[in-house]
Design an enzyme around this catalytic site. Structure first.
Site, mmCIF file in Angstrom:
data_model
loop_
_atom_site.group_PDB
_atom_site.id
_atom_site.type_symbol
_atom_site.label_atom_id
_atom_site.label_comp_id
_atom_site.label_asym_id
_atom_site.label_seq_id
_atom_site.Cartn_x
_atom_site.Cartn_y
_atom_site.Cartn_z
ATOM 1 N N LYS A 169 22.121 88.664 80.849
ATOM 2 C CA LYS A 169 23.071 88.308 79.779
ATOM 3 C C LYS A 169 24.264 88.092 80.586
ATOM 4 O O LYS A 169 25.122 88.983 81.182
ATOM 5 C CB LYS A 169 23.362 89.372 78.670
ATOM 6 N N GLU A 242 28.962 98.516 88.209
ATOM 7 C CA GLU A 242 30.000 98.102 89.233
ATOM 8 C C GLU A 242 31.328 97.554 88.366
ATOM 9 O O GLU A 242 31.275 96.802 87.499
ATOM 10 C CB GLU A 242 29.480 96.980 89.793
ATOM 11 N N CYS A 276 37.521 91.929 91.402
ATOM 12 C CA CYS A 276 37.312 93.328 91.123
ATOM 13 C C CYS A 276 38.004 94.192 92.235
ATOM 14 O O CYS A 276 38.652 95.102 92.254
ATOM 15 C CB CYS A 276 35.801 93.740 90.984
ATOM 16 N N GLU A 378 44.308 97.556 85.561
ATOM 17 C CA GLU A 378 43.783 96.384 86.067
ATOM 18 C C GLU A 378 44.126 95.347 85.605
ATOM 19 O O GLU A 378 43.856 94.989 84.086
ATOM 20 C CB GLU A 378 42.459 96.467 86.182
HETATM 21 P P1 NAD Z 1 33.576 92.945 80.262
HETATM 22 O O1 NAD Z 1 33.315 94.420 80.512
HETATM 23 O O2 NAD Z 1 34.250 92.386 79.126
HETATM 24 O O3 NAD Z 1 32.018 92.137 80.115
HETATM 25 C C1 NAD Z 1 31.291 92.230 81.104
HETATM 26 C C2 NAD Z 1 29.874 91.771 80.560
HETATM 27 O O4 NAD Z 1 29.373 92.693 79.511
HETATM 28 C C3 NAD Z 1 29.665 90.347 79.647
HETATM 29 O O5 NAD Z 1 28.704 89.731 79.609
HETATM 30 C C4 NAD Z 1 29.835 90.835 78.232
HETATM 31 O O6 NAD Z 1 29.395 90.157 77.343
HETATM 32 C C5 NAD Z 1 29.078 92.143 78.365
HETATM 33 N N1 NAD Z 1 29.116 93.188 77.325
HETATM 34 C C6 NAD Z 1 30.476 93.205 76.776
HETATM 35 N N2 NAD Z 1 30.316 94.314 75.598
HETATM 36 C C7 NAD Z 1 28.914 94.956 75.923
HETATM 37 C C8 NAD Z 1 28.187 95.824 75.212
HETATM 38 N N3 NAD Z 1 28.613 96.632 74.468
HETATM 39 N N4 NAD Z 1 26.981 95.931 75.684
HETATM 40 C C9 NAD Z 1 26.360 95.173 76.723
HETATM 41 N N5 NAD Z 1 27.146 94.294 77.323
HETATM 42 C C10 NAD Z 1 28.390 94.144 76.910
HETATM 43 O O7 NAD Z 1 34.053 92.209 81.538
HETATM 44 P P2 NAD Z 1 34.606 90.805 81.914
HETATM 45 O O8 NAD Z 1 35.930 90.593 81.312
HETATM 46 O O9 NAD Z 1 33.637 89.924 81.693
HETATM 47 O O10 NAD Z 1 34.799 91.143 83.630
HETATM 48 C C11 NAD Z 1 35.874 91.581 84.273
HETATM 49 C C12 NAD Z 1 35.790 92.948 84.673
HETATM 50 O O11 NAD Z 1 34.574 93.104 85.594
HETATM 51 C C13 NAD Z 1 36.786 93.328 85.514
HETATM 52 O O12 NAD Z 1 37.320 94.611 85.043
HETATM 53 C C14 NAD Z 1 36.227 93.539 86.840
HETATM 54 O O13 NAD Z 1 37.160 94.321 87.746
HETATM 55 C C15 NAD Z 1 35.010 93.591 86.642
HETATM 56 N N6 NAD Z 1 34.061 93.472 88.033
HETATM 57 C C16 NAD Z 1 33.622 94.298 88.695
HETATM 58 C C17 NAD Z 1 33.048 94.038 89.905
HETATM 59 C C18 NAD Z 1 32.244 94.904 90.824
HETATM 60 O O14 NAD Z 1 31.482 94.747 91.564
HETATM 61 N N7 NAD Z 1 32.899 96.257 90.621
HETATM 62 C C19 NAD Z 1 32.666 92.587 90.366
HETATM 63 C C20 NAD Z 1 33.367 91.612 89.277
HETATM 64 C C21 NAD Z 1 34.023 91.958 88.130
#
Ligand code: NAD
Length: 484
Positions: A169, A242, A276, A378
């Protein structure tokens, strides 16, 4: 219309949502919006495909994975442009770095999986013990929008190469390139059902996926609140998380100043600050602080912002209106909290074509106190905080005073200090006299609110494999003879 890919077929849903080009604010595609029904059929397809895929000779599976890598390489220009339009990453990054590098996620893990082996030893108890890494089964791969294709391949490469099947997803904000990945997989010879994609929102599509009883492992990249929520919904499954970061970028006065300055700019303004591993807290020794702030602002003011498809552009848009608003609200909070706004703070003046896009100017705060919300939260935008320090102890205290622990950056020529601080900084990764330079052999991941588990190299086995031990008796060890 961007459709799901389930069991090798493009599948529609009754509901759809729109994918928007963040640079222009224009709708570029309608996307099928999945829920429990689509998740159930995707997981069923992945479950059905698992026995044949997981028992295929490793060499054959590896060949198919190499094919996927080759096809990505062949399609780099198409994928790069699509990614830029879908999520606003500038073309110089997608074309030259992120998409080409993604092919290696298949080539590298194809090799690892083909050559993996277990351990064996004779025990004093009279047994031969040996271990094997078995594929976990159906895996849920959940990805954010900030580096969508790279993240999708970073998960899919090891997951499939190790013999698992998957349901991915992708973020609802960046559905395009992963769908092409699904199509290229088919062309590469990945059997139907091995890789499935369900598009949709977290609540509707993500939750049913992570809580599905037939899903054995979850590889999640995204924000810390969502990671916490998934852990609660998933129940007993393997997972790697992550999550977010607020990484310290520490510069001592004995550092190679010009290189440190280059890296400090790159580590927050690349990918529009939506990174990130961004070095978002620039912690600078007071002896060079004033000069550093002046030089930093001078350089940041020259960054070209605008059309992401122009090869000279450095800063593109934020991913969405909501995210733009979030970043702007932190800029307001920083000023209220008393930090010194030394650059930007608004939205840029751009061509009419981009007037409905989601833009934020490169913005710099100096004299930031690490307790302020702009230093603790963040922001995920082009908004670095510059924080002064006097001593090594103070630098370390500031670096570790954060709910996160993903990456960290240390600039000094003092070897003893490198050794002391790189051990003491509470983060999954420390780069010394460097920006974040990835190598697929490195374990990638963070501590505290930045997550749990590591991926990369054989560390990916922890989430995608079940380690099994077999103990075989030589036939003569003592067994208590009860009841004779
Ligand atoms: P998000 O947590 O809003 O969404 C990430 C994914 O999770 C999306 O596909 C979303 O639809 C899904 N999701 C949301 N709620 C869910 C649930 N209840 N159950 C299952 N899936 C669900 O994050 P975002 O805004 O898309 O991304 C930005 C974040 O990602 C930042 O915090 C960034 O630091 C982090 N990030 C971390 C890394 C790493 O490797 N540590 C890499 C890239 C981004």
């Amino acid at each position: 219309m961007i459709k799901h890919i389930i069991n090798g077929q493009h599948v529609e849903s009754e509901d759809v949502f729109e994918s928007i080009n963040p640079a222009t604010g224009k709708v570029i595609a309608e996307v099928a919006s999945g829920g429990q029904k689509e998740v159930d059929s995707a997981v069923a397809a992945a479950k059905a495909a698992f026995p044949a895929w997981s028992t295929m000779p490793a060499k054959e599976r590896s060949k198919i994975m190499h094919n996927v890598g080759d096809l990505i390489t062949k399609h780099v220009p198409e994928l790069a442009e699509m990614e830029t339009n879908d999520c606003g990453q500038v073309i110089s990054q997608t074309l030259k770095s992120l998409i080409p590098r993604s092919a290696n996620n298949f080539h590298y893990f194809a090799e690892i999986a083909e050559h993996m082996h277990g351990e064996s030893y004779d025990s004093d108890t009279g047994h031969l013990n040996y271990t094997m890494q078995k594929p976990a089964g159906v895996c849920a791969l959940i990805s954010p929008w900030n580096v969508p294709f790279m993240t999708a391949t970073w998960k899919t490469g090891p997951c499939l190469a190790l013999g698992n099947t998957a349901v991915m997803k992708m973020s609802e904000l960046s559905p395009m390139t992963v769908t092409r990945l699904g199509e290229l997989m088919r062309e590469a010879g990945v059997p139907d059902g091995v890789f499935n994609i369900v598009h949709g929102f977290g609540q509707q599509a993500g939750e049913p996926l992570v809580s599905h009883p037939d899903v054995r492992a979850i590889s999640f990249t995204g924000s810390t609140p969502t990671g916490n929520r998934i852990i609660r919904s998933a129940g007993l499954k393997k997972y790697s998380m992550e999550l977010g970061g607020k990484s310290p970028f520490i510069i001592f006065d004995d550092a190679d100043y010009e290189r440190a300055l280059d890296a400090a700019l790159f580590m927050i303004f690349s990918n529009n600050g939506q990174r990130c591993t961004a070095g978002s807290r620039i912690i600078v020794q007071s002896t060079i602080y004033d000069k550093f702030v002046a030089d930093y602002v001078d350089r940041a003011a020259k960054l070209t912002i605008g059309d992401p498809l122009n090869p000279n552009t450095i800063i593109g848009p934020m991913i969405s209106k909501a995210h733009q608003n979030k970043v702007m609200s932190y800029i307001e909070a920083g000023q209220k909290e008393g930090a010194r706004l030394v650059l930007g703070g608004g939205t840029p003046q751009l061509d009419d074509k981009f007037k409905n896009g989601f833009w934020v100017e490169p913005t710099v705060f100096a004299d930031v106190d690490n307790k302020m919300s702009i230093a603790q939260d963040e922001i995920f935008g082009p908004v670095p905080c510059i924080i002064p320090f006097k001593t090594e102890e103070e630098a370390l205290q500031i670096a570790n005073d954060t709910p996160y622990g993903l990456s960290s950056y240390l600039w000094t020529e003092n070897t003893g200090r490198v050794l002391r601080l790189s051990k003491a900084i509470d983060a999954g990764m420390t780069f010394v006299n460097s920006q974040n330079v990835r190598d697929l052999r490195q374990p990638f991941g963070g501590t505290k609110g930045s997550g749990t588990g590591r991926e990369g190299n054989h560390y990916s086995f922890d989430v995608f494999c079940e380690l099994k031990n077999v103990a075989i008796s030589y036939g003569d060890h003592r067994i208590p003879r009860w009841g004779v």
